[in-house]
Design a protein around this motif. Structure first.
Motif, PDB file in Angstrom:
ATOM      1  N   GLY A  29       0.797  -1.224   0.000  1.00 51.37           N
ATOM      2  CA  GLY A  29       0.000   0.000   0.000  1.00 51.37           C
ATOM      3  C   GLY A  29       0.830   1.274   0.000  1.00 51.37           C
ATOM      4  N   GLU A  30       2.143   1.180   0.093  1.00 53.94           N
ATOM      5  CA  GLU A  30       3.006   2.364   0.129  1.00 53.94           C
ATOM      6  C   GLU A  30       3.014   3.065  -1.232  1.00 53.94           C
ATOM      7  N   ALA A  31       2.916   4.396  -1.213  1.00 53.85           N
ATOM      8  CA  ALA A  31       2.996   5.181  -2.441  1.00 53.85           C
ATOM      9  C   ALA A  31       4.453   5.261  -2.881  1.00 53.85           C
ATOM     10  N   VAL A  32       4.687   5.043  -4.178  1.00 51.53           N
ATOM     11  CA  VAL A  32       6.042   5.069  -4.726  1.00 51.53           C
ATOM     12  C   VAL A  32       6.048   5.788  -6.066  1.00 51.53           C
ATOM     13  N   ASP A  33       7.215   6.313  -6.431  1.00 52.66           N
ATOM     14  CA  ASP A  33       7.400   6.922  -7.744  1.00 52.66           C
ATOM     15  C   ASP A  33       7.785   5.834  -8.732  1.00 52.66           C
ATOM     16  N   LEU A  34       7.170   5.869  -9.914  1.00 54.11           N
ATOM     17  CA  LEU A  34       7.426   4.857 -10.933  1.00 54.11           C
ATOM     18  C   LEU A  34       7.943   5.495 -12.209  1.00 54.11           C
ATOM     19  N   LEU A  35       8.820   4.776 -12.884  1.00 49.81           N
ATOM     20  CA  LEU A  35       9.262   5.117 -14.225  1.00 49.81           C
ATOM     21  C   LEU A  35       8.977   3.897 -15.087  1.00 49.81           C
ATOM     22  N   ILE A  36       8.078   4.040 -16.048  1.00 46.82           N
ATOM     23  CA  ILE A  36       7.697   2.913 -16.904  1.00 46.82           C
ATOM     24  C   ILE A  36       8.865   2.599 -17.824  1.00 46.82           C
ATOM     25  N   ALA A  37       9.284   1.313 -17.817  1.00 44.72           N
ATOM     26  CA  ALA A  37      10.449   0.911 -18.600  1.00 44.72           C
ATOM     27  C   ALA A  37      10.048   0.265 -19.927  1.00 44.72           C
ATOM     28  N   ASP A  38       9.307  -0.831 -19.870  1.00 40.56           N
ATOM     29  CA  ASP A  38       8.918  -1.511 -21.102  1.00 40.56           C
ATOM     30  C   ASP A  38       7.714  -2.409 -20.851  1.00 40.56           C
ATOM     31  N   GLU A  39       7.127  -2.865 -21.954  1.00 41.17           N
ATOM     32  CA  GLU A  39       5.956  -3.728 -21.869  1.00 41.17           C
ATOM     33  C   GLU A  39       6.392  -5.178 -21.988  1.00 41.17           C
ATOM     34  N   THR A  40       5.752  -6.048 -21.226  1.00 38.59           N
ATOM     35  CA  THR A  40       5.995  -7.483 -21.279  1.00 38.59           C
ATOM     36  C   THR A  40       4.658  -8.174 -21.541  1.00 38.59           C
ATOM     37  N   PRO A  41       4.649  -9.469 -21.767  1.00 38.70           N
ATOM     38  CA  PRO A  41       3.372 -10.163 -21.944  1.00 38.70           C
ATOM     39  C   PRO A  41       2.458 -10.058 -20.715  1.00 38.70           C
ATOM     40  N   LEU A  42       3.032  -9.875 -19.522  1.00 35.30           N
ATOM     41  CA  LEU A  42       2.227  -9.778 -18.301  1.00 35.30           C
ATOM     42  C   LEU A  42       1.751  -8.369 -17.993  1.00 35.30           C
ATOM     43  N   GLY A  43       2.506  -7.370 -18.419  1.00 34.54           N
ATOM     44  CA  GLY A  43       2.169  -5.987 -18.097  1.00 34.54           C
ATOM     45  C   GLY A  43       3.304  -5.050 -18.439  1.00 34.54           C
ATOM     46  N   PHE A  44       3.541  -4.087 -17.571  1.00 35.00           N
ATOM     47  CA  PHE A  44       4.603  -3.112 -17.795  1.00 35.00           C
ATOM     48  C   PHE A  44       5.622  -3.179 -16.659  1.00 35.00           C
ATOM     49  N   ASN A  45       6.896  -3.331 -17.021  1.00 34.70           N
ATOM     50  CA  ASN A  45       7.960  -3.222 -16.035  1.00 34.70           C
ATOM     51  C   ASN A  45       8.122  -1.758 -15.683  1.00 34.70           C
ATOM     52  N   ALA A  46       8.344  -1.504 -14.398  1.00 32.70           N
ATOM     53  CA  ALA A  46       8.544  -0.137 -13.937  1.00 32.70           C
ATOM     54  C   ALA A  46       9.698  -0.120 -12.951  1.00 32.70           C
ATOM     55  N   ILE A  47      10.442   0.962 -12.956  1.00 35.98           N
ATOM     56  CA  ILE A  47      11.504   1.149 -11.980  1.00 35.98           C
ATOM     57  C   ILE A  47      10.885   1.886 -10.801  1.00 35.98           C
ATOM     58  N   VAL A  48      10.977   1.283  -9.632  1.00 35.41           N
ATOM     59  CA  VAL A  48      10.351   1.791  -8.417  1.00 35.41           C
ATOM     60  C   VAL A  48      11.373   2.620  -7.644  1.00 35.41           C
ATOM     61  N   GLU A  49      11.047   3.897  -7.413  1.00 37.02           N
ATOM     62  CA  GLU A  49      11.900   4.796  -6.629  1.00 37.02           C
ATOM     63  C   GLU A  49      13.339   4.815  -7.153  1.00 37.02           C
ATOM     64  N   ASN A  50      13.491   4.714  -8.464  1.00 38.51           N
ATOM     65  CA  ASN A  50      14.806   4.728  -9.118  1.00 38.51           C
ATOM     66  C   ASN A  50      15.741   3.652  -8.586  1.00 38.51           C
ATOM     67  N   ALA A  51      15.188   2.557  -8.060  1.00 35.86           N
ATOM     68  CA  ALA A  51      16.051   1.568  -7.431  1.00 35.86           C
ATOM     69  C   ALA A  51      15.711   0.112  -7.746  1.00 35.86           C
ATOM     70  N   HIS A  52      14.438  -0.260  -7.799  1.00 33.36           N
ATOM     71  CA  HIS A  52      14.041  -1.657  -7.919  1.00 33.36           C
ATOM     72  C   HIS A  52      13.089  -1.861  -9.094  1.00 33.36           C
ATOM     73  N   TRP A  53      13.021  -3.115  -9.576  1.00 37.61           N
ATOM     74  CA  TRP A  53      12.058  -3.462 -10.615  1.00 37.61           C
ATOM     75  C   TRP A  53      10.707  -3.776  -9.984  1.00 37.61           C
ATOM     76  N   GLY A  54       9.654  -3.358 -10.661  1.00 44.00           N
ATOM     77  CA  GLY A  54       8.303  -3.704 -10.266  1.00 44.00           C
ATOM     78  C   GLY A  54       7.487  -4.000 -11.511  1.00 44.00           C
ATOM     79  N   LEU A  55       6.300  -4.554 -11.333  1.00 44.56           N
ATOM     80  CA  LEU A  55       5.456  -4.907 -12.473  1.00 44.56           C
ATOM     81  C   LEU A  55       4.031  -4.435 -12.246  1.00 44.56           C
ATOM     82  N   LEU A  56       3.502  -3.730 -13.245  1.00 44.75           N
ATOM     83  CA  LEU A  56       2.088  -3.343 -13.299  1.00 44.75           C
ATOM     84  C   LEU A  56       1.405  -4.321 -14.253  1.00 44.75           C
ATOM     85  N   TYR A  57       0.509  -5.140 -13.749  1.00 44.40           N
ATOM     86  CA  TYR A  57      -0.145  -6.152 -14.573  1.00 44.40           C
ATOM     87  C   TYR A  57      -1.184  -5.514 -15.500  1.00 44.40           C
TER      88      TYR A  57
END
Length: 162
Positions: A29-57
């Motif tokens: 539930g924590e609010a984070v800043d995202l930078l959308i990186a690229d699209e995958t078959p599952l969704g969009f990869n995003a860089i979370v807080e300029n540090a970690h990978w995350g996925l938006l389905y």
């Protein structure tokens, strides 16, 4: 980034070497800043807080995203393998109260009528308010129950409450 040898600014498409590999310490539930990186078959990869990978389905999205787009998102969960599942909307009823005020403000700005209602396309709602259609429907439902709006002519009309 800066090149260590020449001290010049350089760019790279090889993002993995710059992503933090430690286990993320984000809370659900924590609010984070995202930078959308690229699209995958599952969704969009995003860089979370300029540090970690995350996925938006894809199933959680109502509109297409573009690589390079920056936005606020929320941590859905941090999985045991350290991967982060993300969403664009806050959860629970705490997202509705600020949205009802946004809708009322937009109604007042537009002379009391808004060309959006519960049958409007999700993309139009996301463009106008930056929220999902589900959140929008919950907010206008709350306003309708309070007697502050009514449905009229393919949209909603502000009710004069004096």
């Amino acid at each position: 980034m800066l090149d260590e040898r020449s001290d010049r600014l350089v760019a790279s498409m090889k993002l993995n070497r710059h992503i933090n590999r430690t286990k993320p310490l984000y809370q659900d539930g924590e609010a984070v800043d995202l930078l959308i990186a690229d699209e995958t078959p599952l969704g969009f990869n995003a860089i979370v807080e300029n540090a970690h990978w995350g996925l938006l389905y894809h199933s959680d999205l109502n509109a297409a995203l573009q690589p390079g787009q920056r936005m606020q998102g929320y941590v859905k969960t941090v999985r045991p393998d350290g991967k982060i599942d993300l969403r664009l909307d806050d959860t629970g009823y705490q997202r509705i109260s600020p949205l009802t005020q946004k809708i009322l403000d937009k109604l007042k700005e537009s002379g009391g009528h808004l060309d959006l209602d519960d049958s409007s396309p999700p993309e139009a709602i996301r463009y106008a308010f930056g929220v999902s259609k589900k959140s929008f429907k919950q907010a206008i439902g709350a306003l309708l129950r309070e007697g502050r709006i009514r449905f009229e002519h393919g949209g909603v009309q502000l009710v004069d409450v004096d």
